[in-house]
Structures are given as structure tokens and as C-alpha cells.
Design an enzyme around this catalytic site. Structure first.
Site, PDB file in Angstrom:
ATOM      1  N   HIS A 213       9.903   7.209  -7.331  1.00 41.37           N
ATOM      2  CA  HIS A 213      10.427   8.601  -7.489  1.00 41.37           C
ATOM      3  C   HIS A 213      10.933   8.582  -8.904  1.00 41.37           C
ATOM      4  O   HIS A 213      12.000   8.961  -9.296  1.00 41.37           O
ATOM      5  CB  HIS A 213      11.341   9.147  -6.534  1.00 41.37           C
ATOM      6  CG  HIS A 213      10.805   9.246  -5.216  1.00 41.37           C
ATOM      7  ND1 HIS A 213      11.667   9.399  -4.023  1.00 41.37           N
ATOM      8  CD2 HIS A 213       9.487   9.329  -4.940  1.00 41.37           C
ATOM      9  CE1 HIS A 213      10.949   9.473  -2.803  1.00 41.37           C
ATOM     10  NE2 HIS A 213       9.525   9.653  -3.272  1.00 41.37           N
TER      11      HIS A 213
HETATM   12  C1  LIG Z   1       2.641   4.802  -4.507  1.00 38.09           C
HETATM   13  C2  LIG Z   1       3.464   6.085  -4.545  1.00 38.09           C
HETATM   14  C3  LIG Z   1       3.952   6.944  -3.426  1.00 38.09           C
HETATM   15  C4  LIG Z   1       4.567   8.139  -3.564  1.00 38.09           C
HETATM   16  N1  LIG Z   1       4.799   9.015  -2.257  1.00 38.09           N
HETATM   17  C5  LIG Z   1       5.372   9.942  -2.493  1.00 38.09           C
HETATM   18  C6  LIG Z   1       5.346  10.919  -1.298  1.00 38.09           C
HETATM   19  O1  LIG Z   1       4.853  10.558  -0.160  1.00 38.09           O
HETATM   20  N2  LIG Z   1       5.771  12.302  -1.421  1.00 38.09           N
HETATM   21  C7  LIG Z   1       6.277  12.535  -2.797  1.00 38.09           C
HETATM   22  O2  LIG Z   1       6.857  13.581  -2.717  1.00 38.09           O
HETATM   23  N3  LIG Z   1       6.174  11.809  -3.790  1.00 38.09           N
HETATM   24  C8  LIG Z   1       5.710  10.361  -3.737  1.00 38.09           C
HETATM   25  N4  LIG Z   1       5.752   9.516  -4.774  1.00 38.09           N
HETATM   26  C9  LIG Z   1       6.133  10.260  -6.010  1.00 38.09           C
HETATM   27  C10 LIG Z   1       5.369  11.426  -6.880  1.00 38.09           C
HETATM   28  O3  LIG Z   1       3.929  11.205  -6.266  1.00 38.09           O
HETATM   29  C11 LIG Z   1       5.616  11.591  -8.014  1.00 38.09           C
HETATM   30  O4  LIG Z   1       7.010  11.968  -8.503  1.00 38.09           O
HETATM   31  C12 LIG Z   1       4.796  12.698  -8.838  1.00 38.09           C
HETATM   32  O5  LIG Z   1       3.441  12.624  -8.324  1.00 38.09           O
HETATM   33  C13 LIG Z   1       4.990  12.683 -10.511  1.00 38.09           C
HETATM   34  O6  LIG Z   1       4.287  13.536 -10.923  1.00 38.09           O
HETATM   35  P1  LIG Z   1       4.239  13.708 -12.662  1.00 38.09           P
HETATM   36  O7  LIG Z   1       3.245  14.960 -12.871  1.00 38.09           O
HETATM   37  O8  LIG Z   1       5.478  13.450 -13.021  1.00 38.09           O
HETATM   38  O9  LIG Z   1       3.374  12.388 -13.008  1.00 38.09           O
HETATM   39  P2  LIG Z   1       1.985  11.586 -12.286  1.00 38.09           P
HETATM   40  O10 LIG Z   1       1.544  12.395 -11.162  1.00 38.09           O
HETATM   41  O11 LIG Z   1       1.864  10.319 -12.499  1.00 38.09           O
HETATM   42  O12 LIG Z   1       0.893  12.511 -13.541  1.00 38.09           O
HETATM   43  C14 LIG Z   1       0.963  11.668 -14.846  1.00 38.09           C
HETATM   44  C15 LIG Z   1      -0.502  11.732 -15.283  1.00 38.09           C
HETATM   45  O13 LIG Z   1      -0.825  11.450 -16.707  1.00 38.09           O
HETATM   46  C16 LIG Z   1      -1.594  10.537 -16.694  1.00 38.09           C
HETATM   47  N5  LIG Z   1      -1.246  10.009 -18.242  1.00 38.09           N
HETATM   48  C17 LIG Z   1      -0.120   9.355 -18.558  1.00 38.09           C
HETATM   49  N6  LIG Z   1      -0.281   9.011 -19.689  1.00 38.09           N
HETATM   50  C18 LIG Z   1      -1.138   9.588 -20.315  1.00 38.09           C
HETATM   51  C19 LIG Z   1      -1.951   9.791 -21.852  1.00 38.09           C
HETATM   52  N7  LIG Z   1      -1.191   9.159 -22.747  1.00 38.09           N
HETATM   53  N8  LIG Z   1      -2.875  10.319 -21.942  1.00 38.09           N
HETATM   54  C20 LIG Z   1      -3.654  10.922 -20.790  1.00 38.09           C
HETATM   55  N9  LIG Z   1      -3.184  10.763 -19.502  1.00 38.09           N
HETATM   56  C21 LIG Z   1      -2.058  10.162 -19.473  1.00 38.09           C
HETATM   57  C22 LIG Z   1      -1.639   9.626 -15.769  1.00 38.09           C
HETATM   58  O14 LIG Z   1      -2.869   8.825 -15.812  1.00 38.09           O
HETATM   59  C23 LIG Z   1      -1.296  10.490 -14.532  1.00 38.09           C
HETATM   60  O15 LIG Z   1      -2.592  11.019 -14.220  1.00 38.09           O
HETATM   61  C24 LIG Z   1       4.929   8.630  -4.906  1.00 38.09           C
HETATM   62  C25 LIG Z   1       4.637   7.950  -5.872  1.00 38.09           C
HETATM   63  C26 LIG Z   1       3.790   6.846  -5.868  1.00 38.09           C
HETATM   64  C27 LIG Z   1       3.078   6.131  -7.206  1.00 38.09           C
END
Ligand SMILES: Cc1cc2nc3c(=O)[nH]c(=O)nc-3n(C[C@H](O)[C@H](O)[C@H](O)COP(=O)(O)OP(=O)(O)OC[C@H]3O[C@@H](n4cnc5c(N)ncnc54)[C@H](O)[C@@H]3O)c2cc1C
Length: 511
Positions: A449
Site C-alpha cells: 500500500h
Molecule cells: C500485489 C498487490 C496486492 C494488493 N492488494 C490489494 C487489495 O487486496 N486491496 C486493496 O485495496 N489494495 C491492494 N493493493 C494496493 C492497491 O492495488 C494500490 O494501492 C492501488 O492500485 C494504487 O493505485 P494507483 O492508481 O495509485 O497506482 P497503480 O494502480 O499502480 O497505477 C499506476 C499505473 O501507471 C502506469 N505507469 C507508471 N508509470 C508510467 C509512465 N511513466 N508512463 C505510462 N504509464 C505508467 C503503471 O504501469 C500502472 O498501470 C495491492 C497492490 C499490490 C501490488
């Protein structure tokens, strides 16, 4: 306009970087509002891959092509181990490789954001956006129905999940109908983003219904390298795509939703951040954001308390778990700070496995995590090369209160296993042994997280305003886990999806 076309359009109204929990939600809402959106995603479309679609297999995705492959830096508090921290590099982001838990935490989490200066972020302000995200079968005043993301309890819970809930009741904890209901304290069957036995992540819920929309272009395997500035205004992006570099003009601005590590990296590579650190790496310092990269927080997870099974353990169902507990490490606390779940099989770090000679089979695990963690650390660039590893340190266990709480969590897990409902499943703990301090250092892992590296607020250190616009810049917003000012007491997919929903509201009003 197109799903991963051979040639990208030169211009759009708005470019969104990252298709994860935050990016998928903001994209969907801006597309629905009629804006011409280009969604840039570094990863590919993982939906056809069985390891992504089968909810029981999520733990195997780490280390594959769908993971950025980051690790937290070794620290003495965690026995100088590097701790892998997977991040989704895939359509749907980390929301597409996660454990599918949908959990909103405690209202006080969001009230605290407002008290820190984030006007408009009390729980009552966030609740409409949470409800908009959800398709929860039972509906209700606190829940949403008909939203993009299916959220449901396990259809046929694993017997170990049922035993955990019963053991919690035997230990005097409340049993909840819904952990996202009026109270989150006690044991409950989980809320899961699973539909018809398959993952229902941001790609399925938010993006699939609009992938053919005439005003959306999705660029896969395309990495944003830098923001193109016109004065203080974010006017587009430089992209690495198909072996070359292209430029995209974004008439109304740019939304960064690349996650808690890649959003600050992209800002820094674009000349925004702590000035001294940028100039040390030879990067231009054009926008001072002195605290960008600071305040990195994550929840520590103890992997894990492992028990010899005295019955044949049925294979995993749902997300491998199916039930959760929230309770207080100290009865004097105002609300729960600990969380735990049980899984069939061994959930243990390599060091715990070696220390306790844990077998590969014939075991189950109870895994406590600290949702009320206070420790924080930082992320920083190690080089101006976008491919270089990042320095990532969430400061696990640096606040002594976190150690105390997790040691209590370990004892509570052992106590639960001794209650009749779970005692029927085990004839004893294999881990931990008597040295609890070493066990904690070696078992401390991540709940996945990370957040907080570009926190919102009104003070001079805040990276975005409470309306998620990057301080000192025009037409540049952040819609991901980076903006979280203090880590909430829950898994972060639901809060970040809610942030994506709210970012779209603000952008539509302010752009
Ligand atoms: C293994 C795992 C298990 C988890 N389990 C849970 C759970 O059960 N429940 C829960 O609530 N949370 C869980 N989490 C946490 C939750 O999924 C994350 O907190 C959340 O998805 C983060 O969202 P975000 O939009 O911040 O980033 P992300 O969802 O990581 O999205 C970022 C996106 O940007 C893309 N990106 C990055 N840099 C670039 C760039 N320069 N150019 C183009 N694209 C780029 C990446 O490829 C990615 O697709 C888990 C996370 C993981 C990894």
C-alpha cells in the site's frame, strides 16, 4: 478513438498517465463527460492472462512482466532485507494485480485528512464518490449500487475463512455483516472485486465499457518520459513508444496517475521536485516542490504466523483468503489499528521459512498487518535515467509504536489459533518461535500500500492542492496514491479509486 492504435493522435483534450486504480476512474469519467482523452499505459493488456484473471493466483503475478519489480531498501529494522514491492505494469495497474480486497477503512481516516488542511476530504465529502465506484449487491445508504466495480462477499467461503470468523467471535470480537458498513471493528467475510469467479479490476470495471468510445485513445506499452511545459502549464507529454519517442499535445492538461513511485519520478524527470536533489542529478529545476518524494508510507504485514494443519486443507478459493479481522492492539485506542486474514498454505518470508524450517505443504497461516502504522520514509531518484532503480524506503518499524502494535498482533494471531474453531484445524504453531523480536524483523513485509509521496494539502510542503492540482503548475493534476496525506487504515485500492472519481469532478469544474 482507438484501443492501442499503430499511430497515436498528435493531440487530445487531456492526457492521463497510468491506467491503475486512480487513472482508470478519472479516465472513465472524463470520457463520459465527452472530453477527448488519451490514456498512456506503460504495460500491456493482461486481461487474457489466466494468472491475472484467476483470483486465487494473484500472488504469482509479482516478478512477471506485469510487475515493475521495485524493492524497498534494506534497513536494520527489517534485518537488512530488501523487500520486494510489486506494482502493476498492466492495463488496470496495481488494481489489476492486487488481492481484490475492497475496503474503505474508518471515517476518521478521511476526517484526519481534512484536519491536516485538505478541505473537502471529510468522510462525508468522500462518501458519494465511494458509492459511485461500487456495485454492491445489497445497496444501502453507505454502499453504492450500479457503479463500475463489482464488490461482493465470497460466494462459497473457504472453511478456514469461516473458522477465522468463528474464532474471532469466540475471542470476544464482534462479527460484522459488512466491514464497509457502520462499524469496521470485528471479523467479517471480505468484500472482493470478483465477479463470476474472475477478477473484476479497473480494466474490467472502469475501462472495458469505454474502450471503444470515439473520444478515447489508449496507448499500451507506452511510457511517459516527461511533461512538456508551456510556462507553468502542462501542455503535453514526451512518450517512449514502439522503439521511438513521440510528443503528444494535451490542450486542457495532463493527469498523472502513475502511482506512488512513478508519479514523483515523472515529475522529477520533468524538472519538478526538491531543487538541490534535481540539480545533483543534472536535471533542470523548473518547479520547486520541496517535499516531493517525502512521506512515503505503507502498511507492514507480518508473514506470517504459520500453523501445522491437522486436517487436509481444501485448495484456496476467492482471493486465497475470504475473511478479515480489524481490532485494537491496545484497548485504549479509539479505533482498530490491526488487521489480519488467514490463508491455506505458507505465507512467510524466505527468512522466516528458513529460520523455522517451514514445510511447503500441510500448513495454514494467519497474517497480521498494521493498518494504523505511523512510520514513514521517502522515495528518491538514484539517477536521471528513467530506467534506473528508485531509492524506496517506507521506514518500516522505525516508529517504536508500530513495533509494539505488531508484536501485540502476533500474540493475538496465536490466541485466535487456540480458540476452538481454529484449534480444530491445527495442532500447533510452527512460527513464530520464542524470539518474537527477530521474528518480527524477519517477517516484516509489505501490505502493498505505498502512498503519500506527493501529498495534497495547503501548507508550503504540499505537492498538490486539496483539489489535486500540482502546486505552482497549471493544467496538471495527480489522481493516484501519491496524494494521500496520511495512510488510511485499510487496503488502498478503494481509497485511490475514490480519489480518481474525485479528481475527475475537480478537473471538470476547474479546467
Ligand atoms: C500485489 C498487490 C496486492 C494488493 N492488494 C490489494 C487489495 O487486496 N486491496 C486493496 O485495496 N489494495 C491492494 N493493493 C494496493 C492497491 O492495488 C494500490 O494501492 C492501488 O492500485 C494504487 O493505485 P494507483 O492508481 O495509485 O497506482 P497503480 O494502480 O499502480 O497505477 C499506476 C499505473 O501507471 C502506469 N505507469 C507508471 N508509470 C508510467 C509512465 N511513466 N508512463 C505510462 N504509464 C505508467 C503503471 O504501469 C500502472 O498501470 C495491492 C497492490 C499490490 C501490488
Amino acid at each position: 478513438m482507438a484501443f492501442d492504435p499503430a499511430t497515436l493522435p498528435d493531440a487530445c483534450d487531456i492526457a492521463v498517465v497510468g491506467s491503475g486504480s486512480g487513472g482508470a476512474a478519472v479516465t472513465r469519467r472524463l470520457v463520459e463527460a465527452g472530453w477527448e482523452v488519451t490514456l498512456i499505459e506503460a504495460g500491456g493488456d493482461g486481461r487474457p492472462a489466466e494468472v491475472v484473471a484467476d483470483p486465487t493466483q494473484w500472488i504469482r503475478i509479482a516478478g512477471t512482466e506485469w510487475d515493475w519489480g521495485h524493492a524497498y531498501a534494506p534497513r536494520p529494522q527489517v534485518d537488512d532485507r530488501a523487500i520486494p514491492i510489486p506494482r502493476g505494469r498492466i492495463l488496470g495497474g496495481s488494481g489489476q494485480i492486487n488481492a481484490m480486497m475492497w475496503y474503505r477503512g474508518h471515517p476518521a481516516d478521511y476526517d484526519a485528512w481534512a484536519e491536516m488542511g485538505c478541505d473537502g476530504w471529510r468522510f462525508e465529502d468522500c462518501l458519494p464518490a465511494f458509492r459511485r465506484c461500487e456495485d454492491w449487491p445489497a445497496g444501502g445508504a453507505l454502499r453504492g449500487q450500479g457503479g463500475p466495480l463489482r464488490v461482493a462477499p465470497p460466494a462459497d467461503p473457504h472453511p478456514l475463512a469461516l473458522a477465522l470468523v468463528e474464532a474471532a467471535w469466540q475471542a470476544g470480537m464482534p462479527v460484522l455483516d459488512d466491514p464497509n458498513g457502520p462499524s469496521n471493528e470485528g471479523a467479517a467475510l471480505a468484500n472482493l472485486n470478483i465477479r463470476a469467479g474472475r477478477r473484476f479490476g479497473p480494466a474490467e470495471g472502469y475501462l472495458a465499457p469505454v474502450l471503444e468510445a470515439p473520444n478515447l485513445t489508449v496507448a499500451l506499452a507506452t511510457r511517459a518520459l516527461a511533461i512538456l511545459w508551456r510556462g507553468d502549464r502542462a501542455a503535453g507529454l514526451r512518450l517512449a513508444r514502439r522503439g521511438g519517442t513521440v510528443e503528444l499535445t494535451a490542450r486542457r492538461g495532463v493527469v498523472l496517475a502513475a502511482g506512488a513511485f512513478e508519479t514523483p519520478r515523472l515529475l522529477m524527470l520533468s524538472g519538478a521536485g526538491p531543487e538541490a536533489a534535481l540539480s545533483r542529478l543534472g536535471l533542470p529545476a523548473r518547479l520547486a516542490l520541496p517535499e516531493l518524494g517525502e512521506n512515503l508510507a505503507d502498511h507492514p504485514l507480518v508473514r506470517g504466523c504459520v500453523f501445522r494443519a491437522r486436517r487436509t486443507m481444501p485448495p484456496p478459493r476467492d482471493n486465497g483468503g475470504g475473511a478479515i479481522l480489524n481490532w485494537r492492539s491496545d484497548p485504549a485506542l479509539p479505533r482498530p489499528d490491526l488487521h489480519a486474514f488467514a490463508v491455506p498454505g505458507r505465507s512467510a518470508t524466505a527468512e522466516v521459512t528458513a529460520d523455522h524450517a517451514l514445510p511447503d505443504a500441510g500448513v495454514f497461516s494467519i497474517v497480521p498487518g498494521l493498518m494504523g502504522s505511523r512510520s514513514t520514509g521517502r522515495m528518491a531518484l538514484t539517477s536521471a535515467d528513467p530506467a534506473a532503480p528508485l531509492h524506496l524506503d517506507p521506514g518500516f518499524l522505525t516508529d517504536p509504536a508500530d513495533r509494539t502494535a505488531l508484536l501485540a498482533g502476533i500474540e493475538q494471531a496465536l490466541d485466535l489459533a487456540a480458540r476452538p474453531a481454529l484449534a480444530a484445524w491445527t495442532d500447533g504453531a510452527l512460527a513464530p518461535g520464542p524470539d518474537r523480536e527477530r521474528f518480527l524483523r524477519c517477517a516484516c513485509s509489505t501490505f502493498y500500500h505505498p502512498c503519500g509521496t506527493a501529498r495534497m494539502g495547503r501548507d508550503p510542503g504540499a505537492v498538490t492542492t486539496p483539489r489535486l492540482r500540482v502546486a505552482g503548475a497549471e493544467a496538471l493534476w495527480i489522481a493516484d496514491a501519491s496524494v494521500i496525506p496520511r495512510i488510511p487504515s485499510c487496503n488502498t485500492h478503494a481509497p485511490v479509486t475514490m480519489i480518481g472519481e474525485r479528481a475527475a469532478e475537480f478537473i471538470l469544474e476547474d479546467a
